[in-house]
Scaffold this active site. Structure first.
Site, short mmCIF file in Angstrom:
data_model
loop_
_atom_site.label_atom_id
_atom_site.label_comp_id
_atom_site.label_asym_id
_atom_site.label_seq_id
_atom_site.Cartn_x
_atom_site.Cartn_y
_atom_site.Cartn_z
N GLY A 169 0.84 -1.20 0.00
CA GLY A 169 0.00 0.00 0.00
C GLY A 169 0.87 1.24 0.00
O GLY A 169 2.03 1.19 -0.43
N ARG A 170 0.35 2.34 0.53
CA ARG A 170 1.11 3.59 0.47
C ARG A 170 2.39 3.50 1.29
O ARG A 170 3.45 3.95 0.87
CB ARG A 170 0.21 4.74 0.98
CG ARG A 170 -0.93 5.04 0.00
CD ARG A 170 -1.96 5.98 0.58
NE ARG A 170 -2.80 5.32 1.57
CZ ARG A 170 -4.03 5.76 1.87
NH1 ARG A 170 -4.50 6.84 1.30
NH2 ARG A 170 -4.77 5.13 2.76
N ILE A 171 2.32 2.88 2.45
CA ILE A 171 3.54 2.75 3.26
C ILE A 171 4.47 1.72 2.63
O ILE A 171 5.68 1.95 2.52
CB ILE A 171 3.18 2.37 4.72
CG1 ILE A 171 2.47 3.56 5.40
CG2 ILE A 171 4.42 1.94 5.48
CD1 ILE A 171 1.96 3.28 6.79
N ARG A 191 -3.65 -9.09 -2.45
CA ARG A 191 -4.80 -9.71 -3.12
C ARG A 191 -4.70 -9.53 -4.63
O ARG A 191 -5.12 -10.37 -5.40
CB ARG A 191 -6.10 -9.06 -2.62
CG ARG A 191 -6.55 -9.54 -1.24
CD ARG A 191 -7.80 -8.80 -0.84
NE ARG A 191 -7.54 -7.36 -0.75
CZ ARG A 191 -8.01 -6.60 0.23
NH1 ARG A 191 -8.74 -7.13 1.18
NH2 ARG A 191 -7.75 -5.31 0.27
N ILE A 245 6.16 -3.51 10.94
CA ILE A 245 5.79 -2.12 11.30
C ILE A 245 4.30 -1.93 11.04
O ILE A 245 3.82 -0.79 10.97
CB ILE A 245 6.62 -1.07 10.51
CG1 ILE A 245 6.68 -1.39 9.01
CG2 ILE A 245 8.02 -0.97 11.08
CD1 ILE A 245 5.58 -0.88 8.19
N ARG A 247 0.90 -4.26 12.26
CA ARG A 247 0.15 -4.50 13.50
C ARG A 247 0.67 -5.82 14.07
O ARG A 247 0.94 -6.77 13.35
CB ARG A 247 -1.35 -4.61 13.21
CG ARG A 247 -2.06 -3.27 13.03
CD ARG A 247 -2.11 -2.49 14.32
NE ARG A 247 -2.83 -1.23 14.21
CZ ARG A 247 -2.24 -0.09 13.84
NH1 ARG A 247 -0.96 -0.07 13.50
NH2 ARG A 247 -2.93 1.02 13.79
N ASP A 271 8.03 -3.51 15.72
CA ASP A 271 7.61 -2.23 16.29
C ASP A 271 6.20 -2.32 16.86
O ASP A 271 5.71 -1.38 17.49
CB ASP A 271 7.66 -1.12 15.22
CG ASP A 271 7.33 0.25 15.78
OD1 ASP A 271 6.45 0.94 15.21
OD2 ASP A 271 7.92 0.62 16.82
N GLU A 276 -0.11 -4.37 23.58
CA GLU A 276 0.82 -3.27 23.83
C GLU A 276 0.38 -2.49 25.07
O GLU A 276 -0.81 -2.35 25.32
CB GLU A 276 0.84 -2.33 22.60
CG GLU A 276 1.35 -3.00 21.35
CD GLU A 276 1.36 -2.07 20.14
OE1 GLU A 276 1.04 -0.85 20.28
OE2 GLU A 276 1.69 -2.54 19.05
N HIS A 294 6.23 0.77 19.21
CA HIS A 294 5.20 1.29 18.29
C HIS A 294 5.49 2.76 17.98
O HIS A 294 4.69 3.65 18.27
CB HIS A 294 3.81 1.15 18.91
CG HIS A 294 2.73 1.18 17.86
ND1 HIS A 294 1.52 0.54 18.02
CD2 HIS A 294 2.65 1.81 16.67
CE1 HIS A 294 0.74 0.76 16.97
NE2 HIS A 294 1.42 1.54 16.13
#
Ligand code: 8YV
Length: 329
Positions: A169-171, A191, A245, A247, A271, A276, A294
């Site tokens: 995705g964007r990250i 997917r 990085i 979840r 991370d 958490e 995180h």
């Protein structure tokens, strides 16, 4: 991005009618960095849950919730607030928010996409290099004087490695943009195949078998829960490493600990965690595991931008009925 349009006609869920210019008080869920807290309080009156518990009559005045993406919003909390119209999270992830329930209640949910992509991608690169060159261990090696006894063990190059991105995705794309100059081979799992010059795998186990490094940058939630389990870790192999990085729920931590114990994989940089803050987890025991609290988006510049976008979402919604970055789940 589809914009939820209430076109100013959204009716509050009870007859508490905000004036068009009025900004209602918000319920703050979560601890915000001081600079962010100050930024939000410069525009809005905030109550926290303790204040709400002490002053239940305030509940009808609350028009919105402002939170962070590593906190959870319950349906019970939503039901306590009869005039809640928007839930705004500082963060791109909204897996902690019951979006379907909110939609049923005519409540808009917004996040803060894009403004944090670079910061999160930079942390992913930093964690990967630290893992491959064992930088935290090397730091302790010098500090403890162990260097006088023996040379530090060899690490391994990033150059030449096969990198598998889970969630392009964007990250994920920002991570790849930073990785390519390191002379690596990039694949991705998702997917659908995208119009990009990298190899697409529609099987995660096949990609895990192919790559040396697996980086997780996919959303959290049901669709990715324990996506990385014992079978995937086995496929990644004894010289393989994993960087998360995304979840904590994307990896089965039980399976990860067993794989680290057995030497099924080489190491991990994490991370994010299933729970958490991380408790006295076995993960703390492994010297080939790097742990960070995180902090993907945790830079001054980025958190300021995230808070600004969150505030803009709230102000825009209360004044026009339209949010700027509503989530489309
Ligand atoms: C943290 C994140 O939530 O954006 C996300 O989804 O996980 C991070 O940005 C941070 O606590 C947001 O304030």
């Amino acid at each position: 991005m589809t914009t939820h349009s209430f076109s100013g006609t959204a009716q509050p869920r009870e007859n508490h009618d905000f004036t068009s210019r009025e900004l209602p008080p918000l319920l703050k869920i979560g601890v915000f960095p001081p600079l962010v807290d100050k930024q939000i309080r410069s525009i809005f009156t905030l109550l926290d849950e303790q204040e709400l518990d002490q002053n239940p009559s305030q509940a009808t005045k609350i028009g919105g919730i402002i939170t962070r993406s590593n906190y959870r919003i319950s349906t019970e909390l939503i039901d306590r607030l009869p005039n809640l119209r928007i839930i705004t999270t500082n963060g791109v992830g909204y897996d902690g928010i019951p979006v379907d329930y909110a939609r049923q209640k005519n409540i808009v949910v917004t996040n803060t996409p894009d403004v944090l992509n670079k910061a999160v991608a930079e942390l992913a690169i930093g964690l990967l290099l630290a893992l491959l060159r064992r930088i935290p261990v090397a730091d302790q090696f010098v500090r403890t004087g162990a260097w006088a006894q023996s040379p530090f063990p060899l690490g391994t190059n990033l150059a030449g490695k096969k990198i598998g991105i889970v969630g392009l995705g964007r990250i994920g794309k920002e991570i790849v943009q930073r990785l390519v100059p390191f002379d690596v081979d990039v694949s991705y799992y998702g997917r659908r195949s995208q119009d990009v010059p990298w190899t697409h795998f529609d099987s995660l186990v096949a990609m895990a078998t192919h790559v040396d490094v697996m980086t997780l940058s996919c959303p959290g939630g049901k669709a990715t829960h324990h996506l990385v389990d014992a079978a995937i870790l086995k496929a990644l192999g004894a010289s393989g490493v994993i960087v998360n990085i995304a979840r904590g729920t994307v990896i089965s931590e039980t399976d990860l600990c067993q794989a680290l114990e057995a030497g099924t994989i080489q190491g991990a940089a994490l991370d994010v965690f299933e729970s958490e803050p991380l408790d006295d987890s076995p993960l703390r025991r492994f010297s080939n595991v790097i742990l960070s609290p995180h902090i993907g988006s945790a830079t001054v510049e980025t958190r300021r931008q995230m808070a600004e976008l969150a505030i803009q979402n709230l102000v825009s919604f209360f004044q026009t009925g339209k949010a700027i970055t509503p989530v489309v789940a």
